[in-house]
Design an enzyme around this catalytic site. Structure first.
Site, PDB file in Angstrom:
ATOM      1  N   GLU A 177       0.517  -1.202  -0.020  1.00 58.57           N
ATOM      2  CA  GLU A 177       0.353  -0.086   0.000  1.00 58.57           C
ATOM      3  C   GLU A 177       0.501   1.791   0.003  1.00 58.57           C
ATOM      4  OE1 GLU A 177      -3.674   2.379   2.509  1.00 58.57           O
ATOM      5  OE2 GLU A 177      -2.242  -0.106   3.706  1.00 58.57           O
ATOM      6  N   LYS A 219      -2.363  -1.635  -3.724  1.00 58.12           N
ATOM      7  CA  LYS A 219      -3.851  -1.138  -2.736  1.00 58.12           C
ATOM      8  C   LYS A 219      -2.851   0.406  -2.832  1.00 58.12           C
ATOM      9  CE  LYS A 219      -5.699  -0.358   1.282  1.00 58.12           C
ATOM     10  NZ  LYS A 219      -6.955  -0.809   2.545  1.00 58.12           N
TER      11      LYS A 219
END
Length: 356
Positions: A177, A219
């Site tokens: 992420e 992500k």
């Protein structure tokens, strides 16, 4: 898990047009949200909140896995069931946030580096034994005057890559992420430029550290103008800018992109995801999915308000948002769905129907 099992799990986490639910807020972050609603900031309140989320009827129709915080991972439900077992009984795959938060980056005023690599190999082994199948690590990139620096991008990219390699070594799928924050007055174009640089740097480090792209999920943020920018592009313009950026920077071997919501209003996050899946259907090498937190939970949290009597209504609101995002993955989300489904949510006596 062996290599082929990891590949299958990464695919399974986005199969059936489902997505991930990020319910891994740290205790201080969760407490801040509780405080705004005058909910007690206690371990028991946090446990109760996350228990009714997982127990939401039909949630597994729209959500494949949940990302948990360490406290929740070690807790038990009200009836004494280990929380991880309750997650799997609900048909969800348990995941765990393993970074220890973003701290000031030495030599780079205004920028942060995510910590948690020390002892991570041992922690991953423990989490795996407790039932975790995947993990998450978040890097934070701030846009501003002269920011981000290359040093900040490089440091966070290396940390993400080292984390991902350790995850795969431990038999867990890494959720990578790198978040370019929405805060600031930057334009859509500036966000696109930085997001592309960040993703290119991250994937360069992932390759250098021997991470298998087929058994990971990225992500990222959507490409968005800053909250303080005078020009806010349309849903379609955001969709085009985001996918164009991703096509330039994310290898085709990656099975899925599961967007973070990053503070977007719930309905707008769904609309933007929907537009991407409508406008680029059949033309992308990876699935476009979601790994939202507030964009799924916040409406339900505001209904719950810490009151047992509001759990049913809160669960219906949570399911509504999860169902809307599953529809957005299919390119079938729209304002009409919000009106019709919201009416059903308000009907307390009506049981939650299965997602189509």
């Amino acid at each position: 898990m062996n290599a082929s099992d990891l590949v299958e799990l990464a695919r399974a986490l986005v199969a059936g047009d489902r997505g991930l639910l990020a319910m891994d807020e740290s205790n201080p972050t969760c407490n801040k949200r509780f405080a705004k609603l005058q909910i007690p900031q206690t371990e028991e309140a946090r446990r109760a909140y996350r228990e009714w989320i997982v127990a939401t009827p039909g949630l597994a129709d729209c959500i494949s896995g949940v990302i948990l915080y360490d406290e929740t991972f070690r807790q038990h439900t009200r009836d004494g069931t280990p929380f991880v077992k309750a997650v799997t009984r609900a048909g969800l795959v348990p995941g765990i946030k393993v970074d220890t938060g973003a701290k000031p980056l030495a030599g780079h005023p205004g920028e942060r580096i995510t910590e948690g690599l020390d002892g991570l190999r041992e922690r991953l082994v423990e989490y795996s034994r407790m039932g975790a199948r995947f993990a998450k690590w978040r890097a934070v990139i701030v846009l501003g005057d002269g920011l981000p620096s290359r040093g900040c991008i490089a440091a966070n990219a290396l940390a993400l890559a080292r984390y991902a390699a350790l995850c795969q070594e431990a038999g867990m799928v890494p959720i990578v992420e790198p978040e370019v924050l929405m805060d600031g007055a930057h334009t859509l174009g500036r966000c696109s430029e930085v997001t592309e640089e960040v993703l290119r740097t991250v994937f360069g480090q992932l390759y250098a550290q021997g991470v298998t792209f087929e058994s990971m999920i990225v992500k990222p943020n959507m490409v968005l103008p800053g909250l303080g920018c005078s020009k806010q592009e349309t849903v379609d313009e955001v969709a085009d800018a985001t996918v164009t950026c991703l096509l330039r920077a994310v290898p085709a071997a990656v099975p899925a992109i599961a967007f973070l919501s990053g503070g977007q209003p719930a309905e707008l996050a769904s609309a933007r995801l929907n537009a991407m899946n409508v406008r680029f259907k059949g033309r992308l090498p990876w699935a476009l999915a979601f790994s939202f937190a507030r964009a799924i939970q916040q409406p339900a949290l505001e209904i719950w308000h810490g009151e047992d009597g509001q759990v049913g209504a809160a669960q219906r609101a949570l399911y509504h948002r999860a169902r809307c995002n599953r529809a957005a993955r299919r390119g079938e989300y729209g304002a009409a769905m919000e009106k019709v489904t919201a009416a059903r949510v308000r009907a307390v006596e009506e049981p939650i129907s299965k997602a189509p």
